[in-house]
Each structure stands twice: as structure tokens, then as C-alpha cells.
Design a protein around this motif. Sequence first.
Motif, PDB file in Angstrom:
ATOM      1  N   MET A 105      37.900  43.172  38.432  1.00 25.47           N
ATOM      2  CA  MET A 105      38.239  44.562  38.725  1.00 25.47           C
ATOM      3  C   MET A 105      39.517  44.972  37.996  1.00 25.47           C
ATOM      4  N   SER A 106      39.633  46.252  37.717  1.00 25.59           N
ATOM      5  CA  SER A 106      40.832  46.774  37.074  1.00 25.59           C
ATOM      6  C   SER A 106      42.015  46.673  38.043  1.00 25.59           C
ATOM      7  N   PRO A 107      43.259  46.698  37.520  1.00 27.95           N
ATOM      8  CA  PRO A 107      44.435  46.628  38.407  1.00 27.95           C
ATOM      9  C   PRO A 107      44.430  47.701  39.494  1.00 27.95           C
ATOM     10  N   ALA A 108      43.928  48.890  39.165  1.00 25.63           N
ATOM     11  CA  ALA A 108      43.895  49.970  40.159  1.00 25.63           C
ATOM     12  C   ALA A 108      42.968  49.618  41.322  1.00 25.63           C
ATOM     13  N   TRP A 109      41.789  49.059  41.005  1.00 28.83           N
ATOM     14  CA  TRP A 109      40.849  48.694  42.062  1.00 28.83           C
ATOM     15  C   TRP A 109      41.298  47.436  42.801  1.00 28.83           C
ATOM     16  N   GLN A 110      42.000  46.543  42.121  1.00 29.21           N
ATOM     17  CA  GLN A 110      42.587  45.395  42.811  1.00 29.21           C
ATOM     18  C   GLN A 110      43.592  45.871  43.854  1.00 29.21           C
ATOM     19  N   LYS A 111      44.416  46.839  43.450  1.00 25.80           N
ATOM     20  CA  LYS A 111      45.402  47.386  44.382  1.00 25.80           C
ATOM     21  C   LYS A 111      44.714  48.087  45.543  1.00 25.80           C
ATOM     22  N   PHE A 149      41.823  47.295  46.832  1.00 24.59           N
ATOM     23  CA  PHE A 149      41.314  46.265  47.738  1.00 24.59           C
ATOM     24  C   PHE A 149      42.433  45.660  48.585  1.00 24.59           C
ATOM     25  N   LEU A 150      43.600  45.481  47.988  1.00 26.29           N
ATOM     26  CA  LEU A 150      44.709  44.838  48.684  1.00 26.29           C
ATOM     27  C   LEU A 150      45.473  45.798  49.587  1.00 26.29           C
ATOM     28  N   THR A 151      45.158  47.094  49.544  1.00 30.42           N
ATOM     29  CA  THR A 151      45.825  48.072  50.417  1.00 30.42           C
ATOM     30  C   THR A 151      44.814  48.706  51.375  1.00 30.42           C
ATOM     31  N   VAL A 152      43.955  49.563  50.818  1.00 30.69           N
ATOM     32  CA  VAL A 152      42.932  50.209  51.655  1.00 30.69           C
ATOM     33  C   VAL A 152      41.984  49.168  52.242  1.00 30.69           C
ATOM     34  N   GLY A 153      41.660  48.158  51.437  1.00 32.30           N
ATOM     35  CA  GLY A 153      40.741  47.116  51.895  1.00 32.30           C
ATOM     36  C   GLY A 153      41.247  46.382  53.112  1.00 32.30           C
ATOM     37  N   ASN A 198      38.473  38.648  26.978  1.00 36.76           N
ATOM     38  CA  ASN A 198      37.912  37.512  27.716  1.00 36.76           C
ATOM     39  C   ASN A 198      36.717  37.875  28.573  1.00 36.76           C
ATOM     40  N   PHE A 199      36.753  39.004  29.254  1.00 33.99           N
ATOM     41  CA  PHE A 199      35.667  39.366  30.144  1.00 33.99           C
ATOM     42  C   PHE A 199      35.662  40.870  30.373  1.00 33.99           C
ATOM     43  N   ILE A 200      34.723  41.322  31.168  1.00 33.80           N
ATOM     44  CA  ILE A 200      34.578  42.755  31.433  1.00 33.80           C
ATOM     45  C   ILE A 200      35.384  43.126  32.677  1.00 33.80           C
ATOM     46  N   ILE A 201      36.233  44.143  32.536  1.00 34.46           N
ATOM     47  CA  ILE A 201      37.002  44.638  33.666  1.00 34.46           C
ATOM     48  C   ILE A 201      36.305  45.874  34.216  1.00 34.46           C
ATOM     49  N   ALA A 202      35.940  45.838  35.484  1.00 36.34           N
ATOM     50  CA  ALA A 202      35.216  46.943  36.102  1.00 36.34           C
ATOM     51  C   ALA A 202      36.170  48.084  36.437  1.00 36.34           C
ATOM     52  N   THR A 203      35.836  49.284  35.978  1.00 36.86           N
ATOM     53  CA  THR A 203      36.617  50.475  36.284  1.00 36.86           C
ATOM     54  C   THR A 203      35.674  51.548  36.817  1.00 36.86           C
TER      55      THR A 203
END
Length: 339
Positions: free
Chosen positions: A55-61, A63-67, A217-222
Amino acid sequence: MKLFRGSFIVTLFALIIAFIYGGWNGLFVTFILAVLEISLSIDNAIVNARILERMSPAWQKMFLTVGILIAVVGMRLIFPLLIVGVSAHIDPISALRLALAKGDPQVMGTYGYILHHAHPQIAAFGGMFLLMLALGFFFNQRAYTWLKLPEKLLQRIGHFPAANAIISLGLLLLVSETLAVESHTILFAGCLGILTFLLVDGFGDMMSHSKAASTTNFIIATGKAGFALFLYLEVIDASFSFDGVIGAFAITSDPIIILLGLGVIGAMFVRSLTLYLVKKGTLNELVYLEHGAHWAILTLAILILASIKWEIGDVITGLIGAVIIGLSFTSSIVYNRRH
């Protein structure tokens, strides 16, 4: 330690609140529930990390907040209230009042009693979802195999069309006819678990191909792809939470203590461990760790389904999972030294 700093701060505040609310007993029970949740969720963190790194940094954030709000408030507070409300045919406010009454789980009509007796349906749903998740991992071709014979066998089985759904449905039929008192209820809940996995997994695959930013290296989901993975993570998180939430009532029937121990402390540490695995690239360095996590998930799924008929303590579940992951960790270290 920076990645765990927030978890330790939250833990301190949660334990203080537990002491003010329930005294030394409340403090002790909250600590026990937190340790139990963390030990049961190591495999959850490993699976989360593998998805989160896509996941992109925005979606990681996100997950770690709203999630984490969804995990704490949704799964540890609202979800049990919904179960009690549906089972007892009462409104959410009445379910909340029933929860705050702290009734004995052994006494008919109490919050703990209703939630405990809803366990078979929850176990069927969560067990089948986790079974599909574990089998899906082993049915795909992997660069490495940890347990050579069973993993190679599972990869061969995975070549058969719809093998995951066929095996899961076959096992569900067996469980509903042999272990369940109300077979049709278990069958319905289990089918719902399988359907949920297929929908979420399919939606994730579809969105992953629709919009993604490529790196070296790999695909980042945005965008939509990141949103799909976010939903996928939340459903996986929920499936891992089912057993812990129900099992907590064997220790205490106080919803506030359960919320503090499982939700606040436990969920925070699982998030921190997930982030640690992503930032350090641990899953790429320890090549068998992900295999160990999915063997632990497969074991957990079987134990959850068995709990429809037999009482299986969370301590047993957590210990077996920890041993499997510990062995895969050791095997990874040995592999790295040899290569």
C-alpha cells in the motif's frame, strides 16, 4: 523502539484507567487480556505486514489511524453489542445497558451469556474465512517452501480449479453435520464467511489491477486499489478478532475491561508490530516466517471450527500459534546462515 513508543504510552494510560475503574483486579485482568491478545495476534501482524507493504504511504497511514479506530471501537465494542442485540432482539441502547450490568456469563439472559451462545455462528464465519485465507496462500506457487512435503502437496491441489472453495465447503458440510447442534445455522454462517472472503479477495485483486503506481521492486497500491487493500485488511483483522472477543468473556464479563485490554492495548501493539515488520523488511529477510504465520492461521481456523462443539482455551490456541511461528523464525535464521 520508536515504532512501539506510542503503544507503550497508550498502554500506560489504559492501565491507569483500568486501575481507576476496577482497582487492582481491573488492572490485572486488563494486563492479562492485553498479553493474550498480543500473543494470539502475531500471525495477524505478519499477514497484515505483507499486505501493508503493497500500500502507498497514505493508505498505510489510513490503516494505522482510522483502521485502529475500527479495530478498537468497531470490533471490541460495537460488534459484541450488535451480536447481543440481534440474538436477544433488543435495540443497541438496551444491549449497551445489558453490557454495563456486567452479568455472569453462566446466568441466562446476561450480556456474557448471550454472546457466549452466539459463539458457534461466529466461529463458523470466522473459521471459514481464515481457512480460505490460509489455503489460498499454500495453493499458490511460492519461491520457498518451509514444510516441504505438505506445502508441495497443497500446491499441487491448488492447480485444481476452485480448490479453495471446494475444500472449504466440504469441510463446512462435515462440521455442520457432525459438530453443530443447529446445523443449518452453522452452514449459513460458514457460507457467509466463504462468500465474504471471495468478495473481498476478488475485489482486492480487481482494484489492484485497475490503479497502481509502479516502483522498482513491486506495485504500490494507490487510489481504489489502496482502498480495496484497506478493506481487505479490516476484514482479516475482524476475522482474527472474533475468537478473542468471545474468549475474553471466559476471563471477565466487564465490557470496559475487555475494551481496554483487547482493543486499546492489544490492537495498538498489533499495529506497531505490523509497522515494524514493514519498515524493517523482516518478511523478506526471514523467508519462512510468512509460511509459519499461515500454518498458525490454518491451525487457528481448525481450532475455531472445533470450538463449535468443544471448549478450547485461548491459551492453547495462542501457544500453538506461537510455537509454529517460533519454529519458522528459527528455520529462517538457519536458512540465512547456510546461504
